[in-house]
Enzyme design. Structure first.
Site, PDB file in Angstrom:
ATOM      1  N   TYR A  27     -85.504 -45.022   0.687  1.00  0.00           N
ATOM      2  CA  TYR A  27     -84.702 -44.302  -0.300  1.00  0.00           C
ATOM      3  C   TYR A  27     -84.529 -45.097  -1.584  1.00  0.00           C
ATOM      4  CZ  TYR A  27     -80.718 -47.395   0.351  1.00  0.00           C
ATOM      5  OH  TYR A  27     -79.909 -48.496   0.371  1.00  0.00           O
ATOM      6  N   LYS A 141     -77.767 -50.106  21.083  1.00  0.00           N
ATOM      7  CA  LYS A 141     -78.829 -49.089  21.182  1.00  0.00           C
ATOM      8  C   LYS A 141     -78.703 -48.210  19.946  1.00  0.00           C
ATOM      9  CE  LYS A 141     -81.264 -46.481  24.738  1.00  0.00           C
ATOM     10  NZ  LYS A 141     -82.556 -47.074  24.435  1.00  0.00           N
ATOM     11  N   GLU A 174     -88.194 -58.924  24.190  1.00  0.00           N
ATOM     12  CA  GLU A 174     -88.357 -57.627  24.867  1.00  0.00           C
ATOM     13  C   GLU A 174     -89.457 -56.846  24.184  1.00  0.00           C
ATOM     14  OE1 GLU A 174     -85.089 -54.829  24.342  1.00  0.00           O
ATOM     15  OE2 GLU A 174     -84.638 -55.644  22.375  1.00  0.00           O
ATOM     16  N   LEU A 198     -81.905 -55.470  24.009  1.00  0.00           N
ATOM     17  CA  LEU A 198     -81.119 -54.341  24.491  1.00  0.00           C
ATOM     18  C   LEU A 198     -81.045 -54.484  26.014  1.00  0.00           C
ATOM     19  CD1 LEU A 198     -79.845 -51.514  23.669  1.00  0.00           C
ATOM     20  CD2 LEU A 198     -81.803 -50.630  24.900  1.00  0.00           C
TER      21      LEU A 198
HETATM   22  N1  PDD Z   1     -85.786 -47.203  24.816  1.00  0.00           N
HETATM   23  N2  PDD Z   1     -85.308 -52.275  24.862  1.00  0.00           N
HETATM   24  C1  PDD Z   1     -85.426 -51.407  23.846  1.00  0.00           C
HETATM   25  C2  PDD Z   1     -85.552 -51.942  22.462  1.00  0.00           C
HETATM   26  C3  PDD Z   1     -85.432 -50.014  24.101  1.00  0.00           C
HETATM   27  O1  PDD Z   1     -85.543 -49.150  23.094  1.00  0.00           O
HETATM   28  C4  PDD Z   1     -85.336 -49.549  25.443  1.00  0.00           C
HETATM   29  C5  PDD Z   1     -85.345 -48.095  25.798  1.00  0.00           C
HETATM   30  C6  PDD Z   1     -85.225 -50.503  26.478  1.00  0.00           C
HETATM   31  C7  PDD Z   1     -85.072 -50.112  27.925  1.00  0.00           C
HETATM   32  O2  PDD Z   1     -83.789 -49.572  28.143  1.00  0.00           O
HETATM   33  P1  PDD Z   1     -83.515 -48.561  29.390  1.00  0.00           P
HETATM   34  O3  PDD Z   1     -83.975 -49.298  30.604  1.00  0.00           O
HETATM   35  O4  PDD Z   1     -82.033 -48.363  29.359  1.00  0.00           O
HETATM   36  O5  PDD Z   1     -84.298 -47.298  29.120  1.00  0.00           O
HETATM   37  C8  PDD Z   1     -85.191 -51.842  26.129  1.00  0.00           C
HETATM   38  C9  PDD Z   1     -85.751 -45.778  25.032  1.00  0.00           C
HETATM   39  C10 PDD Z   1     -86.320 -45.344  26.325  1.00  0.00           C
HETATM   40  C11 PDD Z   1     -86.310 -45.074  23.809  1.00  0.00           C
HETATM   41  O6  PDD Z   1     -85.982 -45.521  22.717  1.00  0.00           O
HETATM   42  O7  PDD Z   1     -87.022 -44.064  23.920  1.00  0.00           O
END
Ligand code: PDD
Length: 274
Positions: A27, A141, A174, A198
């Site tokens: 933006y 998240k 991760e 996360l």
């Molecule tokens: N993403 N780390 C990140 C950065 C994530 O975005 C996710 C999940 C995970 C795994 O978290 P969980 O086990 O609670 O699904 C770890 C979701 C699935 C998405 O953005 O679509």
């Protein structure tokens, strides 16, 4: 908005807009003095640079964007204005990397310039310092997922299903949308649930399953060397549960086949769901 002109409160955007789901847009804010925008060209140049940096192809020539912006300001009738220009990657069902061809969504809004009290200049203001933490609250998240989207796009271009993040000191944190585990000397390892990752729900249950299967696990940071030398590697997440990783940066993991511990953990996880 995308050629539609009307009152701000009547504008509508799809819930599948990438801006809404991923913060996946760029933006500019431009000031208009007496009906004339200051440094519009500079702003539009920066918009183009931002878009290119996040791999959004602007379908409009600079001159066209300039006209749209000027036209919107002109029709608003507002003379002292803040003009906001936003481009999102487009509209498609939520997926970090979308198969669909998307046309970016363009929004231009014009608002009255807010009142700035003269005391701002005569008295000055206070400020506080804080550690630079932008992009560092990965435990949240958050729907601000633009960097993750970019990582996923780059992974896809490299023929990979996931991008695994590595800190400057070599620590593996991760995946772009998953948590990562390695098996080292028969022990399961994953990064601690701090602000650097996360804390995945599936990660949590995988650790639980490991406990019930008498598989030793340690929640400790590991580095890129541990990763590429691991006996097994897998990623976890809500969508695909437990996925074996057999190749990282072209280096073969565990002979290039899903490992036995990964399969046991996944099986244990599936029975836990049942
Ligand atoms: N993403 N780390 C990140 C950065 C994530 O975005 C996710 C999940 C995970 C795994 O978290 P969980 O086990 O609670 O699904 C770890 C979701 C699935 C998405 O953005 O679509």
């Amino acid at each position: 908005m995308n050629g539609w002109l009307g009152a701000l409160e009547d504008a509508r955007v799809s819930v599948n807009d990438r801006g809404y789901n991923f913060g996946d847009g760029v933006y500019e804010v431009v000031r208009a003095y007496n009906g004339v925008m200051f440094a519009l060209e500079e702003h539009l140049e920066r918009l183009a640079l931002s878009a290119a940096a996040v791999e959004i192809d602007l379908p409009w020539e600079p001159a066209r964007l300039k006209n749209i912006t000027k036209d919107t300001l002109g029709k608003s009738g507002i003379k002292e204005a803040l003009v906001y220009i936003q481009v999102t990657r487009g509209t498609a069902p939520r997926n970090h990397v979308s198969d669909e061809e998307m046309r970016p969504n363009l929004l231009v809004t014009v608002r009255n310039m807010p009142h700035i009290p003269p005391s701002l200049y005569t008295e000055g203001v206070k400020a506080i310092t804080m550690p630079e933490f932008r992009w560092q609250i990965r435990n949240v998240k958050s729907i601000s997922l633009q960097a993750s989207v970019l990582a996923k796009r780059r992974a896809e271009r490299a023929g990979a299903a996931e991008a695994i993040f590595v800190l400057p000191d070599g620590t593996v944190t991760e995946g772009a949308s998953s948590n990562i585990f390695i098996v080292k000397d028969g022990v399961l390892m994953t990064h601690p649930a701090d602000n650097r990752i996360l804390a995945g729900v599936i990660r949590h249950f995988v650790l639980k399953v490991a406990g019930t299967l008498d598989v030793k696990s340690v929640v400790e940071p590991f580095n890129i060397l541990d990763l590429v030398k691991a006996e097994e590697v897998f990623i976890t997440g809500t969508v695909a549960e437990v996925v074996p990783v057999v190749n990282v940066d072209g280096k073969i993991i565990g002979g290039g086949r899903p490992g036995p511990l990964t399969a046991r953990i996944h099986k244990g996880f599936v029975s836990l769901i049942k």
